[in-house]
Design a protein around this motif. Structure first.
Motif, PDB file in Angstrom:
ATOM      1  N   LEU A  27       0.814  -1.225   0.000  1.00 43.45           N
ATOM      2  CA  LEU A  27       0.000   0.000   0.000  1.00 43.45           C
ATOM      3  C   LEU A  27       0.845   1.270   0.000  1.00 43.45           C
ATOM      4  O   LEU A  27       0.339   2.346  -0.298  1.00 43.45           O
ATOM      5  CB  LEU A  27      -0.906   0.016   1.233  1.00 43.45           C
ATOM      6  CG  LEU A  27      -2.318  -0.439   1.034  1.00 43.45           C
ATOM      7  CD1 LEU A  27      -3.021  -0.593   2.370  1.00 43.45           C
ATOM      8  CD2 LEU A  27      -3.090   0.491   0.140  1.00 43.45           C
ATOM      9  N   TYR A  30       0.525   4.102  -2.508  1.00 43.16           N
ATOM     10  CA  TYR A  30      -0.826   4.619  -2.718  1.00 43.16           C
ATOM     11  C   TYR A  30      -1.368   5.454  -1.568  1.00 43.16           C
ATOM     12  O   TYR A  30      -2.154   6.368  -1.790  1.00 43.16           O
ATOM     13  CB  TYR A  30      -1.797   3.452  -2.967  1.00 43.16           C
ATOM     14  CG  TYR A  30      -1.377   2.563  -4.094  1.00 43.16           C
ATOM     15  CD1 TYR A  30      -1.546   2.958  -5.416  1.00 43.16           C
ATOM     16  CD2 TYR A  30      -0.794   1.326  -3.841  1.00 43.16           C
ATOM     17  CE1 TYR A  30      -1.149   2.137  -6.459  1.00 43.16           C
ATOM     18  CE2 TYR A  30      -0.399   0.502  -4.878  1.00 43.16           C
ATOM     19  CZ  TYR A  30      -0.567   0.918  -6.186  1.00 43.16           C
ATOM     20  OH  TYR A  30      -0.180   0.114  -7.216  1.00 43.16           O
ATOM     21  N   ALA A  31      -0.993   5.113  -0.357  1.00 42.50           N
ATOM     22  CA  ALA A  31      -1.587   5.782   0.811  1.00 42.50           C
ATOM     23  C   ALA A  31      -0.679   5.600   2.022  1.00 42.50           C
ATOM     24  O   ALA A  31       0.131   4.673   2.079  1.00 42.50           O
ATOM     25  CB  ALA A  31      -2.967   5.180   1.121  1.00 42.50           C
ATOM     26  N   ALA A  89     -14.018   0.731  -4.419  1.00 38.33           N
ATOM     27  CA  ALA A  89     -12.960   1.539  -5.028  1.00 38.33           C
ATOM     28  C   ALA A  89     -13.531   2.867  -5.520  1.00 38.33           C
ATOM     29  O   ALA A  89     -12.932   3.932  -5.313  1.00 38.33           O
ATOM     30  CB  ALA A  89     -12.302   0.778  -6.176  1.00 38.33           C
ATOM     31  N   GLU A  93     -12.449   6.595  -4.251  1.00 41.90           N
ATOM     32  CA  GLU A  93     -12.015   7.625  -5.188  1.00 41.90           C
ATOM     33  C   GLU A  93     -12.885   8.876  -5.048  1.00 41.90           C
ATOM     34  O   GLU A  93     -12.380   9.999  -4.986  1.00 41.90           O
ATOM     35  CB  GLU A  93     -12.067   7.088  -6.618  1.00 41.90           C
ATOM     36  CG  GLU A  93     -11.526   8.058  -7.642  1.00 41.90           C
ATOM     37  CD  GLU A  93     -11.464   7.442  -9.020  1.00 41.90           C
ATOM     38  OE1 GLU A  93     -10.533   7.799  -9.753  1.00 41.90           O
ATOM     39  OE2 GLU A  93     -12.341   6.616  -9.372  1.00 41.90           O
ATOM     40  N   TYR A 146      -5.751  -2.373  -0.539  1.00 39.34           N
ATOM     41  CA  TYR A 146      -4.750  -2.453  -1.613  1.00 39.34           C
ATOM     42  C   TYR A 146      -5.432  -2.697  -2.958  1.00 39.34           C
ATOM     43  O   TYR A 146      -5.154  -2.024  -3.949  1.00 39.34           O
ATOM     44  CB  TYR A 146      -3.750  -3.561  -1.291  1.00 39.34           C
ATOM     45  CG  TYR A 146      -2.805  -3.873  -2.426  1.00 39.34           C
ATOM     46  CD1 TYR A 146      -1.827  -2.966  -2.811  1.00 39.34           C
ATOM     47  CD2 TYR A 146      -2.888  -5.089  -3.106  1.00 39.34           C
ATOM     48  CE1 TYR A 146      -0.958  -3.250  -3.858  1.00 39.34           C
ATOM     49  CE2 TYR A 146      -2.025  -5.384  -4.145  1.00 39.34           C
ATOM     50  CZ  TYR A 146      -1.064  -4.472  -4.517  1.00 39.34           C
ATOM     51  OH  TYR A 146      -0.211  -4.756  -5.557  1.00 39.34           O
ATOM     52  N   PHE A 149      -7.146   0.422  -4.395  1.00 42.78           N
ATOM     53  CA  PHE A 149      -6.227   1.373  -5.029  1.00 42.78           C
ATOM     54  C   PHE A 149      -5.762   0.870  -6.391  1.00 42.78           C
ATOM     55  O   PHE A 149      -5.604   1.668  -7.319  1.00 42.78           O
ATOM     56  CB  PHE A 149      -5.026   1.679  -4.125  1.00 42.78           C
ATOM     57  CG  PHE A 149      -5.344   2.723  -3.093  1.00 42.78           C
ATOM     58  CD1 PHE A 149      -5.450   4.062  -3.440  1.00 42.78           C
ATOM     59  CD2 PHE A 149      -5.559   2.371  -1.779  1.00 42.78           C
ATOM     60  CE1 PHE A 149      -5.764   5.030  -2.499  1.00 42.78           C
ATOM     61  CE2 PHE A 149      -5.866   3.327  -0.822  1.00 42.78           C
ATOM     62  CZ  PHE A 149      -5.966   4.665  -1.184  1.00 42.78           C
ATOM     63  N   ARG A 153      -6.525   2.965  -9.931  1.00 38.54           N
ATOM     64  CA  ARG A 153      -5.451   3.353 -10.854  1.00 38.54           C
ATOM     65  C   ARG A 153      -5.418   2.492 -12.115  1.00 38.54           C
ATOM     66  O   ARG A 153      -4.483   2.605 -12.910  1.00 38.54           O
ATOM     67  CB  ARG A 153      -4.117   3.272 -10.140  1.00 38.54           C
ATOM     68  CG  ARG A 153      -4.059   4.239  -8.971  1.00 38.54           C
ATOM     69  CD  ARG A 153      -2.711   4.765  -8.804  1.00 38.54           C
ATOM     70  NE  ARG A 153      -2.674   5.680  -7.674  1.00 38.54           N
ATOM     71  CZ  ARG A 153      -1.574   6.050  -7.088  1.00 38.54           C
ATOM     72  NH1 ARG A 153      -0.422   5.601  -7.512  1.00 38.54           N
ATOM     73  NH2 ARG A 153      -1.610   6.891  -6.086  1.00 38.54           N
TER      74      ARG A 153
END
Length: 159
Positions: A27, A30-31, A89, A93, A146, A149, A153
């Motif tokens: 992760l 991403y974060a 997801a 977002e 995870y 993300f 993307r």
């Protein structure tokens, strides 16, 4: 994005600790993930409902003290809404795009969560109709975050 997982109890089994570490590492790009634990309250076997309610409330009070002001609160609860990975997801977002880049997930203890904490949630989320040990739920949740993300993307999910 800052994501916090607030959980009752400490992970004890090595395979769960290793799994959470692996997905936490994945992760990273991403974060920012933070996992916080509060101690679980002891509860005697076959305790009356009133005693279980007290235990749930004590755990909820400890969790509530760790909540940051303004965080978007998602509480895992069997009575919550079930969403696919793609739907979740999209929600993540949308949340980020609308200024909610601080998200906290709460995982209760073996007795579940007090209503006082559920009522504060922006979203009650169920991972399944099945029942899982609350410690295993932490691993499932980190893996799903995870996955969300990767979906956001449009990246392939590596097994």
């Amino acid at each position: 994005m800052k994501i916090t997982i607030l959980s009752v109890g400490k992970l004890k089994e090595k395979y769960l600790v290793d799994g959470v570490k692996e997905y936490s590492k994945r992760l990273g790009p991403y974060a920012k993930l933070e996992i916080l634990e509060v101690p679980d309250e002891p509860c005697p076997e076959n305790a009356p409902r009133a005693v279980e309610d007290q235990v749930r409330q004590k755990e909820a009070d400890k969790l509530a003290k760790r909540l940051r002001e303004g965080t978007y609160l998602i509480v895992l609860d069997p009575r919550g809404k079930m969403l696919s990975s793609e739907e979740m997801a999209a929600r993540m977002e949308k949340s980020a795009l609308s200024g909610h880049s601080d998200i906290t997930f709460i995982i209760g203890g073996s007795l579940g969560l007090a209503d006082s904490l559920r009522e504060r949630a922006h979203l009650l989320l169920s991972l399944s109709n099945m029942t899982f040990p609350h410690q295993l739920v932490r691993l499932l949740l980190v893996e799903q975050i995870y996955r969300w993300f990767k979906i956001i993307r449009n990246e392939p999910y590596h097994k």
